[in-house]
Design a protein around this motif. Sequence first.
Motif, PDB file in Angstrom:
ATOM      1  N   UNK A 131       0.820  -1.101   0.088  1.00  0.00           N
ATOM      2  CA  UNK A 131      -0.009  -0.070   0.003  1.00  0.00           C
ATOM      3  C   UNK A 131       0.908   1.197   0.175  1.00  0.00           C
ATOM      4  N   UNK A 132       2.052   1.161   0.566  1.00  0.00           N
ATOM      5  CA  UNK A 132       2.809   2.409   0.726  1.00  0.00           C
ATOM      6  C   UNK A 132       3.454   2.587  -0.511  1.00  0.00           C
ATOM      7  N   UNK A 133       4.034   1.597  -1.249  1.00  0.00           N
ATOM      8  CA  UNK A 133       4.707   2.026  -2.524  1.00  0.00           C
ATOM      9  C   UNK A 133       3.800   1.797  -3.828  1.00  0.00           C
ATOM     10  N   UNK A 134       2.298   1.797  -3.591  1.00  0.00           N
ATOM     11  CA  UNK A 134       1.459   1.492  -4.813  1.00  0.00           C
ATOM     12  C   UNK A 134       1.670   2.687  -5.595  1.00  0.00           C
ATOM     13  N   UNK A 135       1.753   2.368  -6.980  1.00  0.00           N
ATOM     14  CA  UNK A 135       1.697   3.668  -7.861  1.00  0.00           C
ATOM     15  C   UNK A 135       3.075   4.273  -8.110  1.00  0.00           C
ATOM     16  N   UNK A 148       8.252   3.007 -11.154  1.00  0.00           N
ATOM     17  CA  UNK A 148       9.419   2.000 -10.940  1.00  0.00           C
ATOM     18  C   UNK A 148      10.884   2.587 -11.412  1.00  0.00           C
ATOM     19  N   UNK A 149      10.974   3.652 -12.035  1.00  0.00           N
ATOM     20  CA  UNK A 149      12.314   4.126 -11.913  1.00  0.00           C
ATOM     21  C   UNK A 149      12.865   4.843 -10.692  1.00  0.00           C
ATOM     22  N   UNK A 150      11.951   5.007  -9.657  1.00  0.00           N
ATOM     23  CA  UNK A 150      12.108   5.515  -8.499  1.00  0.00           C
ATOM     24  C   UNK A 150      12.173   4.414  -7.247  1.00  0.00           C
ATOM     25  N   UNK A 151      11.752   3.067  -7.546  1.00  0.00           N
ATOM     26  CA  UNK A 151      11.652   2.184  -6.688  1.00  0.00           C
ATOM     27  C   UNK A 151      13.104   2.059  -6.037  1.00  0.00           C
ATOM     28  N   UNK A 152      14.163   1.828  -6.739  1.00  0.00           N
ATOM     29  CA  UNK A 152      15.492   1.368  -6.321  1.00  0.00           C
ATOM     30  C   UNK A 152      16.136   2.299  -5.330  1.00  0.00           C
ATOM     31  N   UNK A 169       6.717  -8.591  -6.712  1.00  0.00           N
ATOM     32  CA  UNK A 169       5.873  -7.486  -7.423  1.00  0.00           C
ATOM     33  C   UNK A 169       6.613  -6.639  -8.692  1.00  0.00           C
ATOM     34  N   UNK A 170       7.771  -6.576  -8.431  1.00  0.00           N
ATOM     35  CA  UNK A 170       8.558  -5.684  -9.217  1.00  0.00           C
ATOM     36  C   UNK A 170       9.706  -6.380  -9.970  1.00  0.00           C
ATOM     37  N   UNK A 180      14.476  -5.758  -6.311  1.00  0.00           N
ATOM     38  CA  UNK A 180      14.543  -6.244  -5.008  1.00  0.00           C
ATOM     39  C   UNK A 180      15.963  -6.445  -4.615  1.00  0.00           C
ATOM     40  N   UNK A 181      16.967  -6.604  -5.484  1.00  0.00           N
ATOM     41  CA  UNK A 181      18.361  -6.723  -5.249  1.00  0.00           C
ATOM     42  C   UNK A 181      19.166  -5.310  -5.116  1.00  0.00           C
ATOM     43  N   UNK A 182      18.351  -4.369  -5.581  1.00  0.00           N
ATOM     44  CA  UNK A 182      18.999  -2.962  -5.424  1.00  0.00           C
ATOM     45  C   UNK A 182      18.564  -2.228  -4.187  1.00  0.00           C
ATOM     46  N   UNK A 183      17.341  -2.400  -3.891  1.00  0.00           N
ATOM     47  CA  UNK A 183      16.449  -1.729  -2.705  1.00  0.00           C
ATOM     48  C   UNK A 183      17.330  -1.972  -1.444  1.00  0.00           C
ATOM     49  N   UNK A 184      17.586  -1.102  -0.568  1.00  0.00           N
ATOM     50  CA  UNK A 184      18.241  -1.313   0.639  1.00  0.00           C
ATOM     51  C   UNK A 184      17.065  -1.498   1.769  1.00  0.00           C
TER      52      UNK A 184
END
Length: 248
Positions: free
Chosen positions: A148-152, A155-159, A196-197, A202-206
Motif C-alpha cells: 500500500x505504501x509504494x502502490x503507484x 518503477x524508476x524510483x523504486x530502487x 511485485x517488481x 529487489x536486489x537494489x533496494x536497501x
Amino acid sequence: MRIPLIAGNWKMNKTVTDAIELVNEIKDVANNTDVEVVVCTPFISLVGVSEILKDSNVKLGAQNMHWEESGAYTGEISPTMLKDIGVDYVIIGHSERRQYFNETDETVNKKIKSAFIHGLNPIVCVGETLEQRESGIQREIVKNQILKGIDGVEEKYLKNIVIAYEPIWAIGTGKTASSEDANEMIGYIRNIIKEKYGEEISEEIRIQYGGSVKPNNVTEIMNQVEIDGALVGGASLKADDFRKLVDF
C-alpha cells in the motif's frame, strides 16, 4: 552491490545548540568508510546542521514531511522546504507517526510519491506490534504496509527507496529482535518486492533494521546477509556510540 546505510533518527531530542555540537563531533564519521551515513534531526535544527555538513560525507535527513508543496497546513513542512536547505533523505511512516499522529498507509503513499518528485529519498518504515507478532500475522501486516505504501510509485524510483523494518515492540524498549529473526523478515520483504517488481529492483533496494540497535549488537545485525543498514534511535544521540555503529 548495496551500500549499507546507517541513519540516526534523533526524534524529538537535542536543541539547536545541542544538535550543532553533536554533528560537529560526528561529521567526519563517513570520511573513510564504505557506509552511507545519515542524520535525521528535528526540523528546527536542519538549517544549522546542513551548514555544518556541507563539507562532510554525512547526509542530512528529515523525520517527516507533508506531501504538498505549500498550502494551509499549519505546523507542517513541505518537500520543497526540505530540498531547499540540502536535505537528502526523509523518514516516512515511522511507527511513532502512525501510532501518535494517525499516519496511514495512504498518507505514507502520498509522501513517498511527493518525496521522489522533489528529489528526496524516502526511508519508509514498516513493522508489526508485539500483539500482531504473537498472533502470527506479522508477515501479513508488513506486506500490506509495503504494497500500500509504494502502490503507484514509478518503477524508476523504486530502487532508491530505503525500507526500514522496525518491529514496534523493539523500539525504545531495550528489546531487540534476534538478528536471525530480523534477517528472516527482511528477506521476506525483499521477496515481496521481487514478486511485485522483479529481481533486479529487489536486489537494489536497501532494507534496514530498526529497533534498539546499539554498539554491542550492531556487528551481529550487520553480518546478516539480507540486512543493509540500521535506523538508529537513542544510540545516535551520543557521538561515541554513533561512531561505533558506523564502524560496525
